[in-house]
Enzyme design. Sequence first.
Site, short mmCIF file in Angstrom:
data_model
loop_
_atom_site.label_atom_id
_atom_site.label_comp_id
_atom_site.label_asym_id
_atom_site.label_seq_id
_atom_site.Cartn_x
_atom_site.Cartn_y
_atom_site.Cartn_z
N LYS A 20 0.86 -0.88 -0.03
CA LYS A 20 -0.15 -0.11 0.34
C LYS A 20 0.95 0.95 0.15
O LYS A 20 1.99 1.37 0.14
CB LYS A 20 -0.67 -0.18 1.43
CG LYS A 20 -0.38 -0.22 2.29
CD LYS A 20 -1.28 -0.65 3.72
CE LYS A 20 -0.53 -0.15 5.51
NZ LYS A 20 -0.79 -1.50 6.03
N ARG A 35 -10.10 -0.75 14.70
CA ARG A 35 -10.03 0.46 13.15
C ARG A 35 -10.93 -1.26 12.52
O ARG A 35 -12.36 -1.17 12.94
CB ARG A 35 -9.03 -0.15 12.72
CG ARG A 35 -8.73 0.78 11.79
CD ARG A 35 -7.10 0.99 10.99
NE ARG A 35 -6.71 -0.24 10.74
CZ ARG A 35 -5.73 -0.02 10.49
NH1 ARG A 35 -4.82 0.73 10.40
NH2 ARG A 35 -5.45 -1.70 9.59
N TYR A 38 15.28 30.48 8.90
CA TYR A 38 13.87 30.99 9.02
C TYR A 38 13.98 31.04 10.81
O TYR A 38 13.95 30.00 11.81
CB TYR A 38 12.88 30.55 9.35
CG TYR A 38 12.77 30.68 7.91
CD1 TYR A 38 12.88 31.88 7.27
CD2 TYR A 38 12.37 29.57 6.39
CE1 TYR A 38 12.19 31.98 5.74
CE2 TYR A 38 12.24 29.74 5.65
CZ TYR A 38 12.02 31.46 4.84
OH TYR A 38 11.85 30.99 3.50
N MET A 44 11.87 24.87 3.04
CA MET A 44 11.18 24.27 1.73
C MET A 44 12.27 23.53 0.64
O MET A 44 11.93 22.77 0.41
CB MET A 44 10.25 24.95 1.20
CG MET A 44 9.42 23.79 -0.10
SD MET A 44 8.20 24.81 -1.11
CE MET A 44 6.76 25.86 -0.32
C1 PLP Z 1 0.10 -2.08 6.77
C2 PLP Z 1 -0.36 -2.80 7.27
C3 PLP Z 1 0.37 -4.64 7.61
C4 PLP Z 1 1.53 -5.23 7.33
O1 PLP Z 1 2.11 -4.16 8.28
P1 PLP Z 1 3.85 -3.97 9.29
O2 PLP Z 1 4.03 -3.26 10.05
O3 PLP Z 1 4.50 -2.45 7.95
O4 PLP Z 1 4.27 -5.20 8.14
C5 PLP Z 1 -0.29 -5.24 7.62
N1 PLP Z 1 -1.87 -5.71 7.89
C6 PLP Z 1 -2.56 -4.62 7.85
C7 PLP Z 1 -4.13 -4.93 7.76
C8 PLP Z 1 -2.07 -3.40 7.19
O5 PLP Z 1 -3.00 -2.09 7.56
#
Ligand code: PLP
Length: 382
Positions: free
Chosen positions: A42, A140, A270, A318
């Site tokens: 992802k 979640r 800055y 930046m």
């Molecule tokens: C992002 C994610 C993972 C991967 O987690 P890592 O700690 O990067 O290995 C696995 N399962 C779910 C549901 C995730 O959202």
Amino acid sequence: MIPRAQLPLRCWAEIDLAALERNLRRIRAALPVHMRYVAVVKADAYGHGLHQVAARLMHAGADLFAVATLAEAAALRELGPGWPILLLSPLVPDEDEYIPRYDVAVTVSSLDEVHRFDRAGSHAKRPIDVHLKIDTGMGRSGVWHTAATAVYQAIHDAAHLRLVGIYTHYASPDDDPAFTSEQRQRFRRALASFGELDTTHLLIHADNSAGLETIERAGPFNAVRVGLLQFGISPRRGSLLDDVLPEPVFSFRTRVGLVKHLPAGTSISYGQTYRLTQDSRVAILTAGYGDGITRSLSNRGEVLIGGQRCRVLGRVTMDQTIVDVTHLEAVASGDEVVLIGRQGDAEIKVVEFSAWAESIPWETLCSVTKRVPRLYRTSLGI
Ligand SMILES: *Cc1c(COP(=O)(O)O)cnc(C)c1O
């Protein structure tokens, strides 16, 4: 127009695809042979580049890919039909019709989704693959574990859904083994309440990178979801992870734009948050927070130049960052600067950079911006 030769680099990331492949093979070798490898890619493969990373992981033997959005699933689908893809996040209803189009397995957390996805399958006249997600304490996505049986049953009864996986996600696998163990128990109890499960065609998965520290080698689990670890970063030291010792895949580099001398007492950048205590030599780097050197590195981060550590002075801006190079023998405009990675015998790890930023490696990797080109290193060099 005559195409212009590629401009010299000012700030870039290097992705070592050969190291990525070795990491996958090492992680696999440390796991029981029956464990399927779900590669989590992802957020543009944690900022490494989805196409390049996924293509290499396919070659290296990943079994399945997990993404967060339909757009990511569509991009992966371009790489080839047939690779199973799991969408981890909830969908909004107007996305449902795209599920069959991209041939993606979706996560189910509620009766409402069962009905929605069943309708989408009915419209497309083909079954939709689903993974039932059980919330065992993450709060979640997922159906709360004590209410999972009804959703499991509804999936079974739905004419256009095919159950291909059941999973949960841990809240604190890296720092609370007792709670993780409690979550495992809740997951097992929910599974038991479903009756006899034929796991030959069903993936049962719970562990992410940190979960691998305490993975159960026996029992119903037959897949793992690996994100961070395959990119060479251990969430924390642990027995399995120590054996695996992944190699860093990502490095982040920039260059010296300007070197100059400034007298003691001069304030830097800055807000005048830093004042030189001695006559100094400073280097102005050709990258700033517009590239991913987050502003929280102001007055606390370090970089490598000529294999030596140099402190960030004043606020990161930046496009430019100022570092102290008074102690270096030679430094000149054009020199390479390492923000994350190795130079000579010195190394700045993602974990250390993240600590300066009061962040975590996952966020650091996602914070390198679009302005930064990714260069892919293979065993033949870039
Ligand atoms: C992002 C994610 C993972 C991967 O987690 P890592 O700690 O990067 O290995 C696995 N399962 C779910 C549901 C995730 O959202």
